[in-house]
Design an enzyme around this catalytic site. Structure first.
Site, PDB file in Angstrom:
ATOM      1  N   TYR A   1     -17.939  -5.794  -8.738  1.00  0.00           N
ATOM      2  CA  TYR A   1     -16.910  -4.791  -9.003  1.00  0.00           C
ATOM      3  C   TYR A   1     -15.950  -5.253 -10.097  1.00  0.00           C
ATOM      4  O   TYR A   1     -15.272  -4.432 -10.716  1.00  0.00           O
ATOM      5  CB  TYR A   1     -16.097  -4.488  -7.743  1.00  0.00           C
ATOM      6  CG  TYR A   1     -16.855  -3.817  -6.624  1.00  0.00           C
ATOM      7  CD1 TYR A   1     -18.178  -3.407  -6.768  1.00  0.00           C
ATOM      8  CD2 TYR A   1     -16.235  -3.595  -5.399  1.00  0.00           C
ATOM      9  CE1 TYR A   1     -18.858  -2.810  -5.721  1.00  0.00           C
ATOM     10  CE2 TYR A   1     -16.912  -2.982  -4.352  1.00  0.00           C
ATOM     11  CZ  TYR A   1     -18.218  -2.600  -4.518  1.00  0.00           C
ATOM     12  OH  TYR A   1     -18.891  -2.003  -3.472  1.00  0.00           O
TER      13      TYR A   1
ATOM     14  N   LYS B   1     -12.567   5.457  -0.720  1.00  0.00           N
ATOM     15  CA  LYS B   1     -11.809   4.921  -1.845  1.00  0.00           C
ATOM     16  C   LYS B   1     -11.136   6.055  -2.606  1.00  0.00           C
ATOM     17  O   LYS B   1     -11.587   7.202  -2.574  1.00  0.00           O
ATOM     18  CB  LYS B   1     -12.708   4.132  -2.797  1.00  0.00           C
ATOM     19  CG  LYS B   1     -13.631   4.973  -3.659  1.00  0.00           C
ATOM     20  CD  LYS B   1     -14.453   4.106  -4.592  1.00  0.00           C
ATOM     21  CE  LYS B   1     -15.348   4.949  -5.509  1.00  0.00           C
ATOM     22  NZ  LYS B   1     -14.599   5.646  -6.558  1.00  0.00           N
ATOM     23  N   SER B   2     -10.054   5.714  -3.263  1.00  0.00           N
ATOM     24  CA  SER B   2      -9.364   6.651  -4.139  1.00  0.00           C
ATOM     25  C   SER B   2      -8.406   5.857  -5.018  1.00  0.00           C
ATOM     26  O   SER B   2      -7.978   4.762  -4.645  1.00  0.00           O
ATOM     27  CB  SER B   2      -8.593   7.707  -3.328  1.00  0.00           C
ATOM     28  OG  SER B   2      -7.881   8.577  -4.193  1.00  0.00           O
TER      29      SER B   2
ATOM     30  N   ASN C   1      -6.404  10.033   3.608  1.00  0.00           N
ATOM     31  CA  ASN C   1      -7.694   9.639   4.177  1.00  0.00           C
ATOM     32  C   ASN C   1      -7.545   8.789   5.430  1.00  0.00           C
ATOM     33  O   ASN C   1      -8.452   8.755   6.278  1.00  0.00           O
ATOM     34  CB  ASN C   1      -8.513   8.872   3.139  1.00  0.00           C
ATOM     35  CG  ASN C   1      -9.012   9.750   2.011  1.00  0.00           C
ATOM     36  OD1 ASN C   1      -8.999  10.976   2.101  1.00  0.00           O
ATOM     37  ND2 ASN C   1      -9.442   9.120   0.921  1.00  0.00           N
TER      38      ASN C   1
ATOM     39  N   ASP D   1     -12.242  -3.874   0.926  1.00  0.00           N
ATOM     40  CA  ASP D   1     -13.633  -4.149   0.569  1.00  0.00           C
ATOM     41  C   ASP D   1     -13.766  -4.257  -0.948  1.00  0.00           C
ATOM     42  O   ASP D   1     -13.381  -3.341  -1.681  1.00  0.00           O
ATOM     43  CB  ASP D   1     -14.537  -3.027   1.084  1.00  0.00           C
ATOM     44  CG  ASP D   1     -16.002  -3.260   0.755  1.00  0.00           C
ATOM     45  OD1 ASP D   1     -16.713  -3.799   1.612  1.00  0.00           O
ATOM     46  OD2 ASP D   1     -16.426  -2.900  -0.362  1.00  0.00           O
TER      47      ASP D   1
ATOM     48  N   ILE E   1     -15.353   3.190   4.537  1.00  0.00           N
ATOM     49  CA  ILE E   1     -14.455   2.597   3.537  1.00  0.00           C
ATOM     50  C   ILE E   1     -14.187   3.581   2.391  1.00  0.00           C
ATOM     51  O   ILE E   1     -14.613   3.365   1.256  1.00  0.00           O
ATOM     52  CB  ILE E   1     -15.009   1.264   2.997  1.00  0.00           C
ATOM     53  CG1 ILE E   1     -16.486   1.401   2.599  1.00  0.00           C
ATOM     54  CG2 ILE E   1     -14.842   0.155   4.031  1.00  0.00           C
ATOM     55  CD1 ILE E   1     -17.031   0.161   1.869  1.00  0.00           C
TER      56      ILE E   1
ATOM     57  N   ARG F   1      -3.835  10.529  -1.717  1.00  0.00           N
ATOM     58  CA  ARG F   1      -5.144  10.689  -1.095  1.00  0.00           C
ATOM     59  C   ARG F   1      -5.492   9.468  -0.250  1.00  0.00           C
ATOM     60  O   ARG F   1      -6.118   9.589   0.801  1.00  0.00           O
ATOM     61  CB  ARG F   1      -6.205  10.919  -2.173  1.00  0.00           C
ATOM     62  CG  ARG F   1      -7.546  11.339  -1.623  1.00  0.00           C
ATOM     63  CD  ARG F   1      -8.444  11.861  -2.713  1.00  0.00           C
ATOM     64  NE  ARG F   1      -7.910  13.069  -3.320  1.00  0.00           N
ATOM     65  CZ  ARG F   1      -8.392  13.620  -4.433  1.00  0.00           C
ATOM     66  NH1 ARG F   1      -9.395  13.048  -5.068  1.00  0.00           N
ATOM     67  NH2 ARG F   1      -7.856  14.727  -4.910  1.00  0.00           N
TER      68      ARG F   1
ATOM     69  N   HIS G   1     -25.225  -8.397  -1.549  1.00  0.00           N
ATOM     70  CA  HIS G   1     -24.889  -7.040  -1.996  1.00  0.00           C
ATOM     71  C   HIS G   1     -26.086  -6.088  -1.995  1.00  0.00           C
ATOM     72  O   HIS G   1     -25.936  -4.894  -1.740  1.00  0.00           O
ATOM     73  CB  HIS G   1     -24.263  -7.089  -3.380  1.00  0.00           C
ATOM     74  CG  HIS G   1     -23.413  -5.900  -3.689  1.00  0.00           C
ATOM     75  ND1 HIS G   1     -22.415  -5.919  -4.614  1.00  0.00           N
ATOM     76  CD2 HIS G   1     -23.395  -4.645  -3.192  1.00  0.00           C
ATOM     77  CE1 HIS G   1     -21.824  -4.741  -4.680  1.00  0.00           C
ATOM     78  NE2 HIS G   1     -22.412  -3.943  -3.821  1.00  0.00           N
TER      79      HIS G   1
ATOM     80  N   LYS H   1     -18.774  -9.379  -1.702  1.00  0.00           N
ATOM     81  CA  LYS H   1     -20.237  -9.359  -1.712  1.00  0.00           C
ATOM     82  C   LYS H   1     -20.762 -10.185  -2.873  1.00  0.00           C
ATOM     83  O   LYS H   1     -20.117 -10.269  -3.928  1.00  0.00           O
ATOM     84  CB  LYS H   1     -20.754  -7.922  -1.824  1.00  0.00           C
ATOM     85  CG  LYS H   1     -20.097  -6.942  -0.874  1.00  0.00           C
ATOM     86  CD  LYS H   1     -20.605  -5.533  -1.101  1.00  0.00           C
ATOM     87  CE  LYS H   1     -19.682  -4.520  -0.455  1.00  0.00           C
ATOM     88  NZ  LYS H   1     -18.443  -4.302  -1.206  1.00  0.00           N
TER      89      LYS H   1
END
Length: 264
Positions: free
Chosen positions: A58, A231-232, A241, A53, A229, A237, A112, A83
């Site tokens: 971003y 995130k890291s 996840n 995603d 979704i 991690r 978005h 998006k």
């Protein structure tokens, strides 16, 4: 989790308007930029995530695309979402996104956030993009039910997905039902923020199951059929996840977590 341990990834998915399967577990990339975005997306793909995603705002579509291109994973095996801000020209923005991502289509393209004009004109661009094969499915983000209904009534096309902030602390059965009654898939972001990881109810369940609080929260989403979704930037991690395919929460656990929201 050791970097050499293979996570047990879930295989849960939901079928969208086009008939495509959208994995319920995806990898979010908000606030991850530059080489960190490439490294994080690459780590996610290596761990087995098959849903990425991103978004125009971003500023990392190129980096996410680079990770995908270099991963060795076939493009058709990865569900890619991006998006478009409501202020941007729709089709031109999508073409820029496709160039950066290095693909001829995205699997899901979202408005978005709501614009000031109701977004009907932009939504018509989205419909055109779907009809032209540039986006297999189209949807929205941060919309409420009335906004979704306006797009549907004005164009005859209902968004396939609505991506909104969602976590155990925001759980609202009315919101879930509003989406399901319209045939709109609910996708949540920021699931691990806002104190969820430290909440005593979630920590108790995690300790009892020998899991992390993040794994419990991801598993809670999956068992409700809600896309999540996390995130890291950290590979360990990212892998941890996703390591949720080999356990389930009990009905009692689900109810206890649901009760943390404003309308369980």
């Amino acid at each position: 989790m050791s970097e050499h341990t293979t996570p047990h990834l879930p295989t849960d998915s939901v079928t969208l308007t086009s008939g495509a399967a959208m994995p319920l577990l995806g990898f979010g990339t908000w606030q991850i930029k530059g080489s960190q975005a490439t490294d994080a997306a690459a780590a996610a793909l290596e761990a087995g995530y098959r849903h990425l995603d991103t978004a125009t705002v971003y500023g990392n579509e190129g980096e996410v695309g680079k990770a995908l291109a270099e991963s060795g994973v076939a493009r058709d095996d990865v569900f890619v979402t991006t998006k478009c801000p409501p202020s941007k020209p729709g089709l031109a923005t999508l073409r820029e996104s496709l160039d950066l991502l290095g693909t001829d289509h995205v699997d899901l393209w979202l408005i978005h956030w709501p614009g000031s004009d109701g977004d009907v004109a932009l939504w018509k661009d989205f419909v055109a993009a779907r009809e032209g094969g540039l986006a297999r499915d189209i949807g929205v983000s941060n919309f409420d039910a009335a906004m979704i209904d306006r797009l549907t009534s004005e164009t005859g096309v209902t968004p396939a997905v609505n991506q909104i902030e969602w976590s155990p602390l925001l759980h609202d059965r009315d919101v879930v039902e509003q989406h399901r009654s319209r045939g709109v898939v609910l996708e949540g972001y920021s699931a691990l923020r806002g104190g969820t990881l430290e909440h005593p109810v979630i920590v108790e369940i995690a300790d009892r199951l020998g899991r992390t609080p993040a794994q419990v929260i991801v598993r809670w989403h999956l068992q409700h059929g809600i896309v999540v979704i996390p995130k890291s930037r950290q590979a360990d991690r990212i892998r941890s996840n996703a390591d949720v395919g080999d356990f389930e929460l009990t009905v009692a656990d689900l109810r206890a977590i649901d009760a943390l929201g404003p309308n369980p």
